[in-house]
Every structure is written in structure tokens, then in C-alpha cells.
Design an enzyme around this catalytic site. Sequence first.
Site, mmCIF file in Angstrom:
data_model
loop_
_atom_site.group_PDB
_atom_site.id
_atom_site.type_symbol
_atom_site.label_atom_id
_atom_site.label_comp_id
_atom_site.label_asym_id
_atom_site.label_seq_id
_atom_site.Cartn_x
_atom_site.Cartn_y
_atom_site.Cartn_z
ATOM 1 N N ASP A 1 29.248 -43.754 -12.359
ATOM 2 C CA ASP A 1 30.192 -44.231 -11.335
ATOM 3 C C ASP A 1 29.539 -44.305 -9.953
ATOM 4 O OD1 ASP A 1 31.143 -41.110 -12.192
ATOM 5 O OD2 ASP A 1 30.473 -41.437 -10.135
ATOM 6 N N GLN B 1 31.112 -46.536 -25.526
ATOM 7 C CA GLN B 1 32.359 -45.748 -25.346
ATOM 8 C C GLN B 1 33.481 -46.668 -24.866
ATOM 9 O OE1 GLN B 1 30.597 -42.761 -22.746
ATOM 10 N NE2 GLN B 1 29.652 -44.384 -21.535
ATOM 11 N N ASP C 1 31.423 -34.990 -21.470
ATOM 12 C CA ASP C 1 31.427 -33.717 -22.215
ATOM 13 C C ASP C 1 30.564 -33.841 -23.473
ATOM 14 O OD1 ASP C 1 34.393 -33.817 -20.753
ATOM 15 O OD2 ASP C 1 33.436 -31.854 -20.781
ATOM 16 N N ASP D 1 19.033 -43.533 -22.480
ATOM 17 C CA ASP D 1 19.564 -42.227 -22.883
ATOM 18 C C ASP D 1 18.816 -41.156 -22.087
ATOM 19 O OD1 ASP D 1 19.679 -40.493 -26.127
ATOM 20 O OD2 ASP D 1 20.072 -39.817 -24.083
ATOM 21 N N GLY D 2 19.558 -40.318 -21.426
ATOM 22 C CA GLY D 2 18.927 -39.291 -20.593
ATOM 23 C C GLY D 2 17.994 -38.386 -21.383
ATOM 24 N N PRO E 1 28.048 -39.799 -26.675
ATOM 25 C CA PRO E 1 26.678 -39.935 -26.141
ATOM 26 C C PRO E 1 26.236 -38.748 -25.297
ATOM 27 C CG PRO E 1 28.184 -41.483 -25.064
ATOM 28 C CD PRO E 1 28.928 -40.897 -26.213
ATOM 29 N N ASP F 1 24.988 -35.145 -14.749
ATOM 30 C CA ASP F 1 26.363 -35.572 -14.461
ATOM 31 C C ASP F 1 26.862 -36.351 -15.674
ATOM 32 O OD1 ASP F 1 27.813 -38.023 -12.142
ATOM 33 O OD2 ASP F 1 28.735 -36.492 -13.429
ATOM 34 N N SER F 2 27.010 -35.647 -16.784
ATOM 35 C CA SER F 2 27.291 -36.345 -18.048
ATOM 36 C C SER F 2 28.758 -36.198 -18.431
ATOM 37 C CB SER F 2 26.435 -35.737 -19.170
ATOM 38 O OG SER F 2 26.954 -34.446 -19.484
HETATM 39 N N1 SAM Z 1 32.412 -36.268 -13.712
HETATM 40 C C1 SAM Z 1 32.397 -36.526 -15.140
HETATM 41 C C2 SAM Z 1 32.553 -35.264 -15.928
HETATM 42 O O1 SAM Z 1 32.429 -34.196 -15.315
HETATM 43 O O2 SAM Z 1 32.812 -35.364 -17.137
HETATM 44 C C3 SAM Z 1 31.145 -37.285 -15.496
HETATM 45 C C4 SAM Z 1 31.234 -38.661 -14.944
HETATM 46 S S1 SAM Z 1 29.964 -39.799 -15.288
HETATM 47 C C5 SAM Z 1 30.931 -41.224 -15.432
HETATM 48 C C6 SAM Z 1 29.464 -39.449 -16.936
HETATM 49 C C7 SAM Z 1 28.387 -40.455 -17.333
HETATM 50 O O3 SAM Z 1 27.520 -39.912 -18.320
HETATM 51 C C8 SAM Z 1 28.954 -41.744 -17.952
HETATM 52 O O4 SAM Z 1 28.638 -42.837 -17.123
HETATM 53 C C9 SAM Z 1 28.271 -41.841 -19.317
HETATM 54 O O5 SAM Z 1 27.981 -43.167 -19.700
HETATM 55 C C10 SAM Z 1 27.017 -41.034 -19.057
HETATM 56 N N2 SAM Z 1 26.324 -40.522 -20.249
HETATM 57 C C11 SAM Z 1 26.866 -39.975 -21.356
HETATM 58 N N3 SAM Z 1 25.897 -39.648 -22.245
HETATM 59 C C12 SAM Z 1 24.701 -39.999 -21.669
HETATM 60 C C13 SAM Z 1 23.329 -39.917 -22.076
HETATM 61 N N4 SAM Z 1 22.982 -39.397 -23.269
HETATM 62 N N5 SAM Z 1 22.365 -40.356 -21.224
HETATM 63 C C14 SAM Z 1 22.709 -40.873 -20.011
HETATM 64 N N6 SAM Z 1 23.988 -41.006 -19.562
HETATM 65 C C15 SAM Z 1 24.973 -40.557 -20.393
#
Ligand code: SAM
Length: 284
Positions: free
Chosen positions: A89, A34, A162, A141-142, A166, A159-160
Amino acid sequence: MRDMTGWTIEALHDDHAQALRETSVLYDSKTDHQRLRVFENGLFGRVLTLDDVVQVTERDNFIYHEMLTHVPILAHGAAKRVLIVGGGDGGMAREALRHDGVAHVTMVEIDAGVVEFCKTYLPAISDGAFDDPRLELVIDDGAAFMRRDGPGYDVIIVDSTDPIGPGEVLFTDTFYGHAKRRLNPGGILVTQNGVPFMQGAELTGTMRAFKALFSDATCYLATVPTYAGGPMAFGWGTDGTARDMPLAVLEARFAEAGIETGYYTPEVHEAAFALPGYVKRLMP
Ligand code: SAM
């Protein structure tokens, strides 16, 4: 019309955008997954965006991170193992690790670049969480992690980003089904579920899956200024009775935890589950 030079426009929705002025851009690059940017804003401090969508700001992240950790952990009452999916984060880990009773936090983040980057440019968000010996950081990947067998968890926090890019796989029935399998008896699954006034279908989709999986499936609310459009919804699913906790019990647990918060209180915890009509109508 105001000159918007030097502003970042977050256009997460088809017919609405929010603008944040960039007093300085500290970083702007792509990882394997991303586009990652951080900039300074006069009102919110440092702001992290992923694919141009606000993820976290120094000024208002406490609301989001407190409500996705202290609500399930204090409702559970004896959470020892916590799983965070996403959370690159470090803010979610920061808040979960403030509970002395939490012995282990697994954090499964798909993008190592986000972790390394936030350690450098947003250290106040993780506030030392990445150095806590109770934290196990897994770069994966979660959805793939959840499919595998492994130890159970008392609280699972999604905590992903939207459900675009990913993050999309983390909003599927399959993922929720595997998450339930990884919950210990009485365990609780909570999810970042967007702003229902703007993204109501996401909440309806998650709630439909939760109602098929859990005896107690609902959501709770908190307003985070940079997640524009009104209160944000957090999905809640459990087969336990954690939501029936009397206020006095929550107050005793909160006092025992000895945690100073900016948003969470036992009264706010209880009130967060009171849903306005337009949110109730999104529930299947
Ligand atoms: N507070 C934010 C929100 O409400 O949108 C979320 C913040 S946190 C930075 C989101 C995290 O999800 C990112 O670090 C991103 O890389 C991670 N992420 C996205 N898709 C993912 C997946 N399939 N598996 C694991 N982590 C993922």
C-alpha cells in the site's frame, strides 16, 4: 439482531470476527495471489482487505506505519538503507522516506496488483512515496529476494500479511536467518507479528527464531483499532545496542528528524517495549 447486510466480516480467527459496514465498494477482484477489495467505511475511511483480512485503513494506518519505521530508524540513529518486505500500500515507504538521512528504500512486494491498485484507490496511504527517487520497488516474493545475495540494510521491516497464503513464508526461521544475513552491522529487523491476545503462537514462533539469531530479541507494542483484539506486537531483532538508547538521545534524534507524527513520540517509543504479563509469557 442487527441486519448485517452491507457489512464485511473479517473472520481471521476461529472464534472471533470483526464487522465493518461498507458504505460503498470501490473495488473487488482477484490478483494472481489474493483477493483484493477496497470499500468506504464511515469510521475508518477507505479500507483495503486482502483475502478478506483488513490490511490498512485511511484512518488508523498512521499508528502501524509510524511504529514500524520511526522506532527502528530513530533507535539506529544512522540508517541509510532500509528494506521493506511487503508494504504494497506504500504506507511503510511513506514513513521511512520522511527521514532525510534515509538514502535508499528497497520495497519487495509480491503482488504488483496491490501496488497499482493502492496508487489508484488509496493514494493517501503512499502519499507520493512511489514517486520518490530513493525508492526501489521490486516485485518478488520476499523470501526469494532474501535468499539471494545483495547489498546490506540498516533496517529491515517485514510489513506482510498474516502467516496465511503468500505471507506464510515470511514467518519462518529460514526467512529470518536470511534476513539477518542481509543486515549491516548494528542493523535491526522488525516484523508485523499480529495481535498476541489473538495470535500468540505467531509471536512465540518469531521470538524463538529471533532469540536464536540475535543478541537482542524482543517485541514492542502498539494498538491499531482495526487489528482487533488489543495491542499488536512488532518483532525486534538486532545484535546492536539500539534498544539501549537513552530517552534524551531519542528526543534529540526525533527533533532533528523534524517529523510530525500522530502516534510516535520518544516516550511512546520507550514505553512500547514494556510488555504486559500475558505477552511476556508468550516469549520463549
Ligand atoms: N498492515 C498489514 C498487516 O499488518 O497485516 C500489512 C499490509 S501490506 C498490504 C501486506 C503486503 O504483504 C501485501 O501487499 C501483500 O501482497 C504482501 N505480501 C504477502 N506475502 C508476501 C511475500 N511472500 N513477499 C512479498 N510481499 C508479500
